[in-house]
Design an enzyme around this catalytic site. Structure first.
Site, mmCIF file in Angstrom:
data_model
loop_
_atom_site.group_PDB
_atom_site.id
_atom_site.type_symbol
_atom_site.label_atom_id
_atom_site.label_comp_id
_atom_site.label_asym_id
_atom_site.label_seq_id
_atom_site.Cartn_x
_atom_site.Cartn_y
_atom_site.Cartn_z
ATOM 1 N N TYR A 26 -5.617 2.719 -6.915
ATOM 2 C CA TYR A 26 -6.584 2.548 -5.914
ATOM 3 C C TYR A 26 -8.181 2.137 -6.118
ATOM 4 O O TYR A 26 -8.831 2.148 -5.368
ATOM 5 C CB TYR A 26 -6.579 3.642 -5.087
ATOM 6 C CG TYR A 26 -5.095 3.869 -4.255
ATOM 7 C CD1 TYR A 26 -4.411 3.043 -3.445
ATOM 8 C CD2 TYR A 26 -4.318 5.018 -4.772
ATOM 9 C CE1 TYR A 26 -3.148 2.791 -2.926
ATOM 10 C CE2 TYR A 26 -3.091 5.060 -4.166
ATOM 11 C CZ TYR A 26 -2.298 3.897 -3.210
ATOM 12 O OH TYR A 26 -1.161 3.925 -2.841
ATOM 13 N N ASN A 78 -6.096 0.497 7.761
ATOM 14 C CA ASN A 78 -5.241 0.826 6.693
ATOM 15 C C ASN A 78 -4.452 1.874 6.966
ATOM 16 O O ASN A 78 -4.963 3.105 6.839
ATOM 17 C CB ASN A 78 -6.240 0.933 5.334
ATOM 18 C CG ASN A 78 -5.248 1.445 4.227
ATOM 19 O OD1 ASN A 78 -3.979 1.430 4.116
ATOM 20 N ND2 ASN A 78 -6.035 1.423 3.000
ATOM 21 N N HIS A 84 4.493 2.296 6.307
ATOM 22 C CA HIS A 84 5.911 1.949 6.132
ATOM 23 C C HIS A 84 6.900 3.023 6.918
ATOM 24 O O HIS A 84 7.935 3.103 6.648
ATOM 25 C CB HIS A 84 6.172 2.426 4.506
ATOM 26 C CG HIS A 84 5.036 1.663 3.520
ATOM 27 N ND1 HIS A 84 4.887 0.381 3.831
ATOM 28 C CD2 HIS A 84 4.136 2.326 3.034
ATOM 29 C CE1 HIS A 84 3.834 0.071 2.861
ATOM 30 N NE2 HIS A 84 3.492 1.409 2.336
ATOM 31 N N ASP A 91 4.120 0.147 17.663
ATOM 32 C CA ASP A 91 3.895 0.138 19.085
ATOM 33 C C ASP A 91 2.414 0.131 19.936
ATOM 34 O O ASP A 91 2.253 -0.591 20.503
ATOM 35 C CB ASP A 91 4.862 1.149 19.739
ATOM 36 C CG ASP A 91 6.315 1.147 19.556
ATOM 37 O OD1 ASP A 91 6.734 -0.206 19.525
ATOM 38 O OD2 ASP A 91 7.104 1.993 19.923
ATOM 39 N N HIS A 104 -4.961 -3.145 2.947
ATOM 40 C CA HIS A 104 -4.452 -2.143 1.862
ATOM 41 C C HIS A 104 -5.207 -2.554 0.527
ATOM 42 O O HIS A 104 -5.511 -3.752 0.136
ATOM 43 C CB HIS A 104 -3.000 -2.369 1.456
ATOM 44 C CG HIS A 104 -2.135 -2.301 2.654
ATOM 45 N ND1 HIS A 104 -1.786 -0.965 3.009
ATOM 46 C CD2 HIS A 104 -1.348 -3.033 3.254
ATOM 47 C CE1 HIS A 104 -0.820 -1.157 4.171
ATOM 48 N NE2 HIS A 104 -0.835 -2.421 4.372
ATOM 49 N N LEU A 105 -5.621 -1.370 -0.002
ATOM 50 C CA LEU A 105 -6.187 -1.705 -1.583
ATOM 51 C C LEU A 105 -5.146 -2.191 -2.576
ATOM 52 O O LEU A 105 -5.360 -3.263 -3.079
ATOM 53 C CB LEU A 105 -6.555 -0.261 -2.142
ATOM 54 C CG LEU A 105 -7.705 0.190 -1.082
ATOM 55 C CD1 LEU A 105 -7.553 1.963 -1.022
ATOM 56 C CD2 LEU A 105 -8.941 0.000 -1.719
ATOM 57 N N SER A 106 -4.024 -1.804 -2.439
ATOM 58 C CA SER A 106 -3.079 -2.110 -3.280
ATOM 59 C C SER A 106 -2.126 -3.234 -2.678
ATOM 60 O O SER A 106 -2.377 -3.571 -1.703
ATOM 61 C CB SER A 106 -2.062 -0.917 -3.844
ATOM 62 O OG SER A 106 -1.502 -0.595 -2.809
ATOM 63 N N ARG A 115 7.907 0.716 -0.065
ATOM 64 C CA ARG A 115 6.727 0.020 0.581
ATOM 65 C C ARG A 115 6.860 -1.365 1.009
ATOM 66 O O ARG A 115 5.802 -1.809 1.462
ATOM 67 C CB ARG A 115 5.608 0.249 -0.426
ATOM 68 C CG ARG A 115 5.287 1.585 -1.019
ATOM 69 C CD ARG A 115 4.027 1.532 -1.844
ATOM 70 N NE ARG A 115 4.100 2.888 -2.693
ATOM 71 C CZ ARG A 115 3.496 4.160 -2.284
ATOM 72 N NH1 ARG A 115 2.858 4.029 -1.194
ATOM 73 N NH2 ARG A 115 3.554 5.041 -3.071
HETATM 74 C C1 DQA Z 1 -2.014 1.811 0.732
HETATM 75 C C2 DQA Z 1 -0.646 1.459 0.257
HETATM 76 C C3 DQA Z 1 0.327 2.148 1.070
HETATM 77 O O1 DQA Z 1 1.805 2.136 0.347
HETATM 78 C C4 DQA Z 1 0.082 3.707 0.493
HETATM 79 O O2 DQA Z 1 0.912 4.768 1.144
HETATM 80 C C5 DQA Z 1 -1.399 4.147 0.839
HETATM 81 C C6 DQA Z 1 -2.495 3.247 0.332
HETATM 82 C C7 DQA Z 1 -3.187 1.100 0.070
HETATM 83 O O3 DQA Z 1 -4.466 0.960 0.686
HETATM 84 O O4 DQA Z 1 -3.018 0.126 -1.012
HETATM 85 O O5 DQA Z 1 -1.583 5.483 1.147
HETATM 86 O O6 DQA Z 1 -2.073 1.713 2.311
#
Ligand code: DQA
Length: 146
Positions: A26, A78, A84, A91, A104-106, A115
């Site tokens: 991250y 985010n 997931h 909803d 998402h960062l990743s 995921r």
């Molecule tokens: C995340 C990716 C998700 O899979 C993970 O549970 C996170 C961070 C991201 O920003 O990369 O907590 O949302």
């Protein structure tokens, strides 16, 4: 002067620990670092951001409803791990007319199989993932143009 458009930036569980949480995935930026940079970017774009974090699913849902109630221009979301798992957040996104941008960062789709499903993504308008903290900046740029 007319009010600036407001964009909510909502962050889910464990993102309060950014900076020290699995930095190899991250990065080293804290959530405060990200919020500060987005604030500067928002000023340049002529929008206002309302940046929040919660570890609680219901808070995120309430804030999505609030975005609708206050007439927000967009929401950057985010939802972290709830991405997931949460049909309730899915909803809530469907229940409002404010466009939601998944952030998402990743890049969850290249990580563990659990995921690869995004209930947020199935309801969101756009997604920016895999650019580290820059995912937020790309998402804000896009949302400001809605
Ligand atoms: C995340 C990716 C998700 O899979 C993970 O549970 C996170 C961070 C991201 O920003 O990369 O907590 O949302």
């Amino acid at each position: 002067m007319p009010h600036k458009a407001i964009i909510f930036v909502l962050n889910g569980p464990n993102l309060n620990l950014l900076g020290t949480r699995e930095p190899e995935i991250y990065g080293r930026d804290t959530l405060d670092d990200i919020a500060r940079r987005l604030d500067d970017q928002a000023q340049t774009l002529g929008v206002e951001i309302d940046f929040r974090q919660s570890n609680h699913e219901g808070h995120l849902i309430d804030w999505l409803h609030e975005a609708q109630a206050v007439g927000a221009k967009a929401v950057l979301l985010n939802a972290a791990g709830f991405t997931h798992s949460s049909i309730a957040i899915h909803d809530a996104i469907k229940a409002i007319s404010v466009p939601v941008v998944e952030v998402h960062l990743s890049e969850p789709k290249t990580r563990e199989a659990f995921r690869h499903i995004s209930y947020v993504g199935m309801a969101a308008k756009l997604c920016f993932a895999g650019h580290g903290a820059k995912s937020y900046e790309l998402a804000l740029d896009a949302a400001a143009r809605f």
